[in-house]
Design an enzyme around this catalytic site. Sequence first.
Site, mmCIF file in Angstrom:
data_model
loop_
_atom_site.group_PDB
_atom_site.id
_atom_site.type_symbol
_atom_site.label_atom_id
_atom_site.label_comp_id
_atom_site.label_asym_id
_atom_site.label_seq_id
_atom_site.Cartn_x
_atom_site.Cartn_y
_atom_site.Cartn_z
ATOM 1 N N HIS A 1 -26.905 -12.510 -33.544
ATOM 2 C CA HIS A 1 -27.226 -12.533 -35.074
ATOM 3 C C HIS A 1 -27.631 -14.024 -35.013
ATOM 4 O O HIS A 1 -27.426 -14.712 -34.433
ATOM 5 C CB HIS A 1 -25.851 -12.622 -35.859
ATOM 6 C CG HIS A 1 -24.733 -13.051 -35.476
ATOM 7 N ND1 HIS A 1 -23.867 -12.655 -34.268
ATOM 8 C CD2 HIS A 1 -24.104 -14.429 -35.782
ATOM 9 C CE1 HIS A 1 -22.846 -13.327 -33.903
ATOM 10 N NE2 HIS A 1 -22.919 -14.226 -34.809
ATOM 11 N N HIS B 1 -27.822 -16.952 -37.716
ATOM 12 C CA HIS B 1 -27.396 -17.732 -38.689
ATOM 13 C C HIS B 1 -28.629 -18.468 -39.432
ATOM 14 O O HIS B 1 -29.181 -19.355 -38.775
ATOM 15 C CB HIS B 1 -26.395 -18.652 -38.241
ATOM 16 C CG HIS B 1 -24.951 -18.295 -37.805
ATOM 17 N ND1 HIS B 1 -23.880 -18.070 -38.498
ATOM 18 C CD2 HIS B 1 -24.540 -17.831 -36.308
ATOM 19 C CE1 HIS B 1 -22.729 -17.531 -37.596
ATOM 20 N NE2 HIS B 1 -23.265 -17.246 -36.324
#
Length: 116
Positions: A102, A104
Amino acid sequence: MSNSFCVFCKIVQGEIPATIVYETPTTLAFRDVNPKAPHHILVIPKRHLSSLIDLSGDHESLMGELFSSARQVAVDQGLHITGFRTVVNTGRDAGQEVDHVHVHLLAGRPLKWPPG
Ligand code: 5GP
Ligand code: ZN
């Protein structure tokens, strides 16, 4: 493609609710449940990949799509006006808690550099 023990795969499958802000055929962006900045969005590939260490040449276009999605979210939300930070944590010392790649996307206040 999907890991039944992975919280982000469950968000992709719609099994856990999330505030989704952007979606493409291969990526999903949603608000972090525990935001560390006024804007804190996570951008993920829909298919399960544990960390950057699991990437191979097969994933190059997917990673391009991931960062294109992060850019699009930033523009859609107007975050590019004052700036934003993109972070990918990998492994224990970086504080990776969720083993699904992922990005951020953090914005909305001056962000310290370097991070702690
Ligand atoms: P990491 O520390 O792995 O880089 O970041 C994981 C992030 O995922 C954390 O900022 C955490 O708040 C967020 N997170 C963990 N579980 C959930 C969840 O179920 N929903 C959402 N929206 N975010 C989550
Ligand atoms: Zn996953």
